[in-house]
Design a protein around this motif. Structure first.
Motif, short mmCIF file in Angstrom:
data_model
loop_
_atom_site.label_atom_id
_atom_site.label_comp_id
_atom_site.label_asym_id
_atom_site.label_seq_id
_atom_site.Cartn_x
_atom_site.Cartn_y
_atom_site.Cartn_z
N HIS A 234 39.76 39.09 37.47
CA HIS A 234 40.37 39.68 38.66
C HIS A 234 41.48 40.68 38.32
N ARG A 235 42.19 40.45 37.22
CA ARG A 235 43.24 41.38 36.84
C ARG A 235 43.62 41.17 35.38
N GLY B 149 33.95 42.96 37.19
CA GLY B 149 33.99 41.73 37.99
C GLY B 149 34.04 40.43 37.21
N GLU C 78 41.87 32.64 40.54
CA GLU C 78 41.60 33.95 39.96
C GLU C 78 41.56 33.86 38.44
N VAL D 292 37.54 43.44 33.94
CA VAL D 292 38.00 43.45 35.33
C VAL D 292 37.17 44.43 36.16
#
Length: 232
Positions: free
Chosen positions: A104-105, A101, A2, A98
């Motif tokens: 992810h975070r 896209g 991620e 985020v």
């Protein structure tokens, strides 16, 4: 697995750029000439012309496609989605990255290091069901079915019960001998003894006795009577 981005960090700039600076002839008092072979006119396109800039643009576009393709592959999206996700070469900040896209975070480097340093704790640990195989054929079947090799357990094939086998064999042999002896009659002692010694079955022995009786002119009824101790 991620991408974690800080709330003030930037993501994007997906594209390729080439910057060319053309100085005036009087800037240094010198002229610069580039001469290329006739078979490679596009080796040094003339950026002062529209055709030259278009030729350089083709190379830049090709590099841009490679760039976009790598981003799409690593983010698990279609290549056509990447330009919009990256604001067509622009930059997106933190949470906006985020949202579109590109990450992810949101999280800080310090928080992420602390998180990764902790022992992994799962509330619902994945339980691997072990598949036990005892033969090569079973192993091939399990692998062909897509079974995770790490969940395959090879067990030692069970050893046969030799005692039980011996007992069963002795019982079968006793029954065979009893059956052959039941066919015994006067004059056929040699055939009976041979049948017992060579392991013939009761059925095979009966056929041998029947043929021997025919050869000697003895009827089947006579054999039965002799075997049963009947006197005529």
């Amino acid at each position: 697995s991620e991408i974690v981005i800080d709330e003030a960090s930037l993501a994007g700039s997906i594209g390729v750029v080439v910057e060319a600076v053309v100085e005036g002839e009087n800037a240094t008092g010198r002229k610069r000439y580039q001469i290329v072979s006739r078979n490679a006119p596009n080796k040094r396109p003339d950026l002062a012309t529209e055709e030259g800039r278009a030729k350089i643009g083709e190379t830049i576009d090709a590099l841009g496609e490679v760039f976009v393709g790598k981003v799409a592959r690593n983010l698990g999206v279609a290549a056509e989605e990447v330009p919009e996700m990256g604001d067509h070469g622009g930059l997106r900040v933190g949470a906006d990255a985020v949202k579109h896209g590109l990450a992810h975070r949101v999280g800080s480097l310090e928080a992420l290091i602390t998180e990764l340093a902790k022992p992994a704790i799962t509330t619902n640990p994945r339980i691997h069901t072990m598949t036990t195989v005892t033969t090569t054929a079973e192993l091939r079947t399990a692998l062909a079915a897509g079974t995770d090799p790490t969940t395959i357990e090879i067990a030692q094939a069970s050893q046969p019960d030799l005692g039980a086998i011996r007992t069963e064999a002795a019982t079968v042999e006793r029954e065979r001998i009893k059956g052959i002896n039941a066919l015994a009659s006067k004059g056929f002692e040699t055939e009976i003894e041979a049948a017992i010694d060579n392991g013939s079955s009761v059925e095979a022995t009966a056929l041998v006795l029947f043929k021997a009786a025919q050869d000697r002119g003895i009827s089947l009824q006579g054999i039965k009577s002799d075997a049963q101790g009947v006197t005529g």
